[in-house]
Write a protein that holds these residues in place. Structure first.
Motif, PDB file in Angstrom:
ATOM      1  N   LEU A  97      -8.302  55.256  12.638  1.00  0.00           N
ATOM      2  CA  LEU A  97      -9.732  55.809  13.083  1.00  0.00           C
ATOM      3  C   LEU A  97     -10.566  54.980  12.766  1.00  0.00           C
ATOM      4  O   LEU A  97     -11.751  54.380  13.580  1.00  0.00           O
ATOM      5  CB  LEU A  97      -9.914  57.168  12.921  1.00  0.00           C
ATOM      6  N   LYS A  98     -10.835  54.736  11.287  1.00  0.00           N
ATOM      7  CA  LYS A  98     -11.816  53.969  10.639  1.00  0.00           C
ATOM      8  C   LYS A  98     -11.968  52.445  11.424  1.00  0.00           C
ATOM      9  O   LYS A  98     -12.906  51.734  11.671  1.00  0.00           O
ATOM     10  CB  LYS A  98     -11.793  53.756   9.344  1.00  0.00           C
ATOM     11  N   VAL A 127     -10.850  51.862  14.484  1.00  0.00           N
ATOM     12  CA  VAL A 127     -11.228  51.791  15.603  1.00  0.00           C
ATOM     13  C   VAL A 127     -12.977  51.765  15.643  1.00  0.00           C
ATOM     14  O   VAL A 127     -13.825  51.359  16.494  1.00  0.00           O
ATOM     15  CB  VAL A 127     -10.764  52.981  16.329  1.00  0.00           C
ATOM     16  N   ILE A 128     -13.464  52.582  14.695  1.00  0.00           N
ATOM     17  CA  ILE A 128     -14.674  52.863  14.430  1.00  0.00           C
ATOM     18  C   ILE A 128     -15.523  51.386  14.134  1.00  0.00           C
ATOM     19  O   ILE A 128     -16.608  51.182  14.889  1.00  0.00           O
ATOM     20  CB  ILE A 128     -15.094  53.747  13.393  1.00  0.00           C
ATOM     21  N   LEU A 129     -15.013  50.633  13.561  1.00  0.00           N
ATOM     22  CA  LEU A 129     -15.522  49.310  12.844  1.00  0.00           C
ATOM     23  C   LEU A 129     -15.657  48.502  14.290  1.00  0.00           C
ATOM     24  O   LEU A 129     -16.436  47.818  14.277  1.00  0.00           O
ATOM     25  CB  LEU A 129     -14.369  48.876  12.111  1.00  0.00           C
ATOM     26  N   ILE A 130     -14.366  48.331  14.903  1.00  0.00           N
ATOM     27  CA  ILE A 130     -14.246  47.436  16.281  1.00  0.00           C
ATOM     28  C   ILE A 130     -15.423  47.960  17.249  1.00  0.00           C
ATOM     29  O   ILE A 130     -16.226  47.224  17.628  1.00  0.00           O
ATOM     30  CB  ILE A 130     -12.905  47.471  17.027  1.00  0.00           C
ATOM     31  N   VAL A 131     -15.450  49.442  17.325  1.00  0.00           N
ATOM     32  CA  VAL A 131     -16.443  50.038  18.468  1.00  0.00           C
ATOM     33  C   VAL A 131     -17.986  49.381  17.850  1.00  0.00           C
ATOM     34  O   VAL A 131     -18.727  48.990  18.514  1.00  0.00           O
ATOM     35  CB  VAL A 131     -16.625  51.257  18.361  1.00  0.00           C
ATOM     36  N   GLY A 132     -18.262  49.506  16.415  1.00  0.00           N
ATOM     37  CA  GLY A 132     -19.459  49.139  15.952  1.00  0.00           C
ATOM     38  C   GLY A 132     -19.821  47.666  16.098  1.00  0.00           C
ATOM     39  O   GLY A 132     -20.901  47.351  16.601  1.00  0.00           O
ATOM     40  N   PHE A 133     -18.645  46.750  15.931  1.00  0.00           N
ATOM     41  CA  PHE A 133     -18.906  45.398  16.332  1.00  0.00           C
ATOM     42  C   PHE A 133     -19.139  45.091  17.717  1.00  0.00           C
ATOM     43  O   PHE A 133     -20.291  44.353  18.070  1.00  0.00           O
ATOM     44  CB  PHE A 133     -18.021  44.796  16.061  1.00  0.00           C
ATOM     45  N   ASP A 192     -19.789  52.223   7.930  1.00  0.00           N
ATOM     46  CA  ASP A 192     -18.952  53.352   7.711  1.00  0.00           C
ATOM     47  C   ASP A 192     -17.425  52.893   7.812  1.00  0.00           C
ATOM     48  O   ASP A 192     -16.642  53.525   6.901  1.00  0.00           O
ATOM     49  CB  ASP A 192     -19.321  54.504   8.806  1.00  0.00           C
ATOM     50  N   GLY A 193     -17.114  52.501   8.698  1.00  0.00           N
ATOM     51  CA  GLY A 193     -15.711  51.699   9.095  1.00  0.00           C
ATOM     52  C   GLY A 193     -15.178  50.926   7.988  1.00  0.00           C
ATOM     53  O   GLY A 193     -14.133  51.265   7.216  1.00  0.00           O
ATOM     54  N   ALA A 194     -15.955  49.835   7.610  1.00  0.00           N
ATOM     55  CA  ALA A 194     -15.612  48.802   6.648  1.00  0.00           C
ATOM     56  C   ALA A 194     -15.482  49.457   5.291  1.00  0.00           C
ATOM     57  O   ALA A 194     -14.695  49.238   4.333  1.00  0.00           O
ATOM     58  CB  ALA A 194     -16.728  47.614   6.643  1.00  0.00           C
ATOM     59  N   SER A 195     -16.537  50.213   4.848  1.00  0.00           N
ATOM     60  CA  SER A 195     -16.652  50.941   3.606  1.00  0.00           C
ATOM     61  C   SER A 195     -15.330  51.684   3.269  1.00  0.00           C
ATOM     62  O   SER A 195     -14.523  51.577   2.247  1.00  0.00           O
ATOM     63  CB  SER A 195     -17.867  52.030   3.376  1.00  0.00           C
ATOM     64  N   SER A 196     -14.937  52.605   4.414  1.00  0.00           N
ATOM     65  CA  SER A 196     -13.821  53.559   4.226  1.00  0.00           C
ATOM     66  C   SER A 196     -12.358  52.596   3.966  1.00  0.00           C
ATOM     67  O   SER A 196     -11.671  52.790   3.172  1.00  0.00           O
ATOM     68  CB  SER A 196     -13.700  54.476   5.377  1.00  0.00           C
ATOM     69  N   LEU A 232     -22.407  46.529  -2.976  1.00  0.00           N
ATOM     70  CA  LEU A 232     -23.346  45.250  -2.988  1.00  0.00           C
ATOM     71  C   LEU A 232     -22.851  44.257  -1.891  1.00  0.00           C
ATOM     72  O   LEU A 232     -23.842  43.340  -1.702  1.00  0.00           O
ATOM     73  CB  LEU A 232     -22.964  44.521  -4.306  1.00  0.00           C
ATOM     74  N   THR A 233     -21.685  44.444  -1.043  1.00  0.00           N
ATOM     75  CA  THR A 233     -21.273  43.414  -0.150  1.00  0.00           C
ATOM     76  C   THR A 233     -21.281  44.033   1.045  1.00  0.00           C
ATOM     77  O   THR A 233     -22.214  43.767   2.035  1.00  0.00           O
ATOM     78  CB  THR A 233     -19.909  42.984  -0.746  1.00  0.00           C
ATOM     79  N   ILE A 234     -20.603  44.783   1.434  1.00  0.00           N
ATOM     80  CA  ILE A 234     -20.289  45.422   3.239  1.00  0.00           C
ATOM     81  C   ILE A 234     -21.677  46.259   3.271  1.00  0.00           C
ATOM     82  O   ILE A 234     -21.896  46.051   4.513  1.00  0.00           O
ATOM     83  CB  ILE A 234     -19.106  46.589   3.050  1.00  0.00           C
ATOM     84  N   VAL A 235     -22.171  47.293   2.499  1.00  0.00           N
ATOM     85  CA  VAL A 235     -23.433  47.857   2.742  1.00  0.00           C
ATOM     86  C   VAL A 235     -24.538  47.028   2.915  1.00  0.00           C
ATOM     87  O   VAL A 235     -25.206  47.054   3.982  1.00  0.00           O
ATOM     88  CB  VAL A 235     -23.521  49.182   1.828  1.00  0.00           C
ATOM     89  N   ALA A 236     -24.931  45.894   2.073  1.00  0.00           N
ATOM     90  CA  ALA A 236     -25.892  45.104   2.263  1.00  0.00           C
ATOM     91  C   ALA A 236     -25.701  44.170   3.517  1.00  0.00           C
ATOM     92  O   ALA A 236     -26.655  44.031   4.131  1.00  0.00           O
ATOM     93  CB  ALA A 236     -25.705  44.076   1.015  1.00  0.00           C
ATOM     94  N   LEU A 237     -24.500  43.681   3.722  1.00  0.00           N
ATOM     95  CA  LEU A 237     -24.104  43.054   4.952  1.00  0.00           C
ATOM     96  C   LEU A 237     -24.522  43.933   6.252  1.00  0.00           C
ATOM     97  O   LEU A 237     -25.028  43.540   7.302  1.00  0.00           O
ATOM     98  CB  LEU A 237     -22.636  42.555   5.013  1.00  0.00           C
ATOM     99  N   GLY A 238     -23.953  45.144   6.020  1.00  0.00           N
ATOM    100  CA  GLY A 238     -24.150  46.134   7.431  1.00  0.00           C
ATOM    101  C   GLY A 238     -25.412  46.230   7.694  1.00  0.00           C
ATOM    102  O   GLY A 238     -25.878  46.322   8.961  1.00  0.00           O
ATOM    103  N   THR A 239     -26.288  46.579   6.840  1.00  0.00           N
ATOM    104  CA  THR A 239     -28.002  46.864   7.244  1.00  0.00           C
ATOM    105  C   THR A 239     -28.449  45.405   7.808  1.00  0.00           C
ATOM    106  O   THR A 239     -29.584  45.465   8.407  1.00  0.00           O
ATOM    107  CB  THR A 239     -28.701  47.240   6.043  1.00  0.00           C
ATOM    108  N   SER A 240     -27.926  44.258   7.478  1.00  0.00           N
ATOM    109  CA  SER A 240     -28.357  42.992   8.010  1.00  0.00           C
ATOM    110  C   SER A 240     -27.561  42.467   9.038  1.00  0.00           C
ATOM    111  O   SER A 240     -28.193  41.431   9.800  1.00  0.00           O
ATOM    112  CB  SER A 240     -28.408  41.845   6.665  1.00  0.00           C
ATOM    113  N   LEU A 241     -26.776  43.179   9.414  1.00  0.00           N
ATOM    114  CA  LEU A 241     -25.853  42.628  10.981  1.00  0.00           C
ATOM    115  C   LEU A 241     -26.655  42.525  11.875  1.00  0.00           C
ATOM    116  O   LEU A 241     -26.673  41.612  12.738  1.00  0.00           O
ATOM    117  CB  LEU A 241     -24.615  43.676  10.995  1.00  0.00           C
ATOM    118  N   PRO A 242     -27.785  43.512  12.316  1.00  0.00           N
ATOM    119  CA  PRO A 242     -28.479  43.494  13.401  1.00  0.00           C
ATOM    120  C   PRO A 242     -29.144  41.936  13.508  1.00  0.00           C
ATOM    121  O   PRO A 242     -29.211  41.278  14.454  1.00  0.00           O
ATOM    122  CB  PRO A 242     -29.625  44.459  13.518  1.00  0.00           C
TER     123      PRO A 242
END
Length: 315
Positions: free
Chosen positions: A6-7, A9-15, A193-197, A211-221
Motif C-alpha cells: 500500500l505504501k 502504491v502511495i509513493l507511486i501515486v505521489g510521484f 509518507d510512502g518513502a518514510s514508511s 534528514l534525507t527523505i523528509v528533507a527531499l520530500g518538501t523540496s520535491l515540488p
C-alpha cells in the motif's frame, strides 16, 4: 506485506501527482507570463516560488501552532541547500541555465543577504523570536513590492523573445496553476509518507529518514517544477523558482512560524547557514563567469550536495 505494498502504491501515486502537477503548473504559469508580457523569471520568482514552497510553509506553520517548531530552521535551511545545489544542478543537466544581469545584481545577492540575516538574528539570542519574525515579514513585503514594480517595468518594455509558448484561456491557466499546486502539495505528502514508511520498514532510523527523505520530500515540488521548466526551455522560470523559493522560505515561512511561536536555534543551524552562504557564493560565481550554469557546473553542484549529505548523516 500488504501494508508495504500500500505504501509503495502511495509513493507511486505521489510521484505521478508531482510530475503531472508540475507539468500543468508550468504550462499555466508560462501562458500567463506570455499573455501579460511578463518575463518568466518574474513568474518563477513569485507565483511558482510560492506554490512550490507550500510543503515547507504547511509543515512550519502547523508545527508553530502546536508549539513544536524546534526543527523549523533546519527544515528551511536544509531545503534551501537542496533547492540551490540539487534543483539548479539537476536542471542544468538538461539545458544550460542562463543567468541574467538583473538576477546576479538583485535577487541572488538578496537571497544570500536573507541567509546572513537569519544567521545573525538566530545567533544573537540563540532563537528566532517574534520580533525577528516581524522583521522577516517586513522584508518579505518589500520583496513582493519590488517584484510588482519589476513586473510593471517588464510589461512596459516587453519585447517578443520569439519563443513559442502555448497560449491557453485565462480560466484554464488559473485552473492549471491552482490544480497543479494542489497536486504538487499532496504529491509531496504522499511521497514523504510512502518513502518514510518503506525506509523505516527496511530498518532506517527515524533521524536518518528525517534528514534525507523528509528533507527531499518538501523540496520535491521545486525539483520537479524546475526540471519540467528546464526541459520545456523555461530556464528563467527554473532559476527564478529556486531563488524565489529560498527567499520565500526564510522571509515568509520562518517569519510566520516565529511570529506564532519563537523558533529554537542551535549551533548546528549556524553551521548549516554558513554552508548555505558559501554554496550560494559558489553558484553566484558560476553565474558571473559565463552568465549561465552549464552541465559541468551542474555536476559539480550535485557532487557538493553529496558531500554535504554525507556530512549531515555522519553528524
Amino acid at each position: 506485506m500488504n501494508d508495504l505494498l500500500l505504501k509503495l502504491v502511495i509513493l507511486i501515486v505521489g510521484f505521478v501527482l508531482l510530475i503531472k502537477g508540475a507539468d500543468y503548473f508550468v504550462e499555466g504559469s508560462s501562458s500567463v507570463a506570455s499573455r501579460f508580457h511578463i518575463p518568466s523569471l518574474i513568474i518563477g520568482l513569485t507565483i511558482v516560488a510560492m506554490g512550490t514552497s507550500l510543503p515547507e510553509c504547511a509543515v512550519s506553520i502547523t508545527a508553530s501552532l502546536a508549539n513544536n517548531n524546534a526543527l523549523a530552521v533546519a527544515n528551511v535551511v536544509g531545503s534551501n541547500i537542496f533547492n540551490l545545489m540539487v534543483v539548479c544542478g539537476a536542471s542544468a543537466l538538461f539545458v544550460p541555465i542562463a543567468v541574467s544581469k538583473e538576477t546576479l545584481k538583485g535577487e541572488f545577492p538578496f537571497s544570500i543577504l536573507c541567509a546572513i540575516m537569519l544567521a545573525i538574528l538566530g545567533y544573537i539570542g540563540m532563537a528566532v523570536n517574534r520580533f525577528d519574525g516581524i522583521i522577516f515579514l517586513i522584508f518579505f513585503v518589500g520583496y513582493l513590492l519590488y517584484m510588482v514594480i519589476s513586473a510593471t517595468k517588464a510589461i512596459n518594455t516587453y519585447e517578443d523573445s520569439g519563443e513559442e509558448i502555448k497560449l491557453i484561456p485565462i480560466w484554464q491557466s488559473v485552473l492549471y496553476i491552482v490544480g497543479g499546486m494542489i497536486a504538487i502539495k499532496y504529491g509531496g505528502d504522499f511521497v514523504v509518507d510512502g518513502a518514510s514508511s518503506i525506509a523505516l520498514a527496511l530498518g532506517m532510523s527515524q533521524n536518518l529518514v528525517g534528514l534525507t527523505i523528509v528533507a527531499l520530500g518538501t523540496s520535491l515540488p521545486e525539483l520537479v517544477t524546475s526540471m519540467v521548466a528546464a526541459k520545456k526551455g523555461e530556464v528563467d522560470m527554473a532559476l527564478g523558482n529556486v531563488i524565489g523559493s529560498n527567499i520565500f522560505n526564510i522571509l515568509f515561512v520562518l517569519g510566520i512560524a516565529s511570529s506564532i511561536s519563537p523558533v529554537a536555534f542551535i549551533i548546528e543551524n549556524l553551521i548549516d547557514i554558513i554552508i548555505l552562504i558559501v554554496l550560494s557564493v559558489i553558484v553566484l560565481y558560476f553565474g558571473y563567469t559565463k552568465h549561465k550554469i552549464d552541465k559541468k557546473e551542474g555536476v559539480i553542484m550535485l557532487l557538493l550536495y553529496t558531500v554535504y549529505l554525507i556530512y549531515i548523516i555522519m553528524r
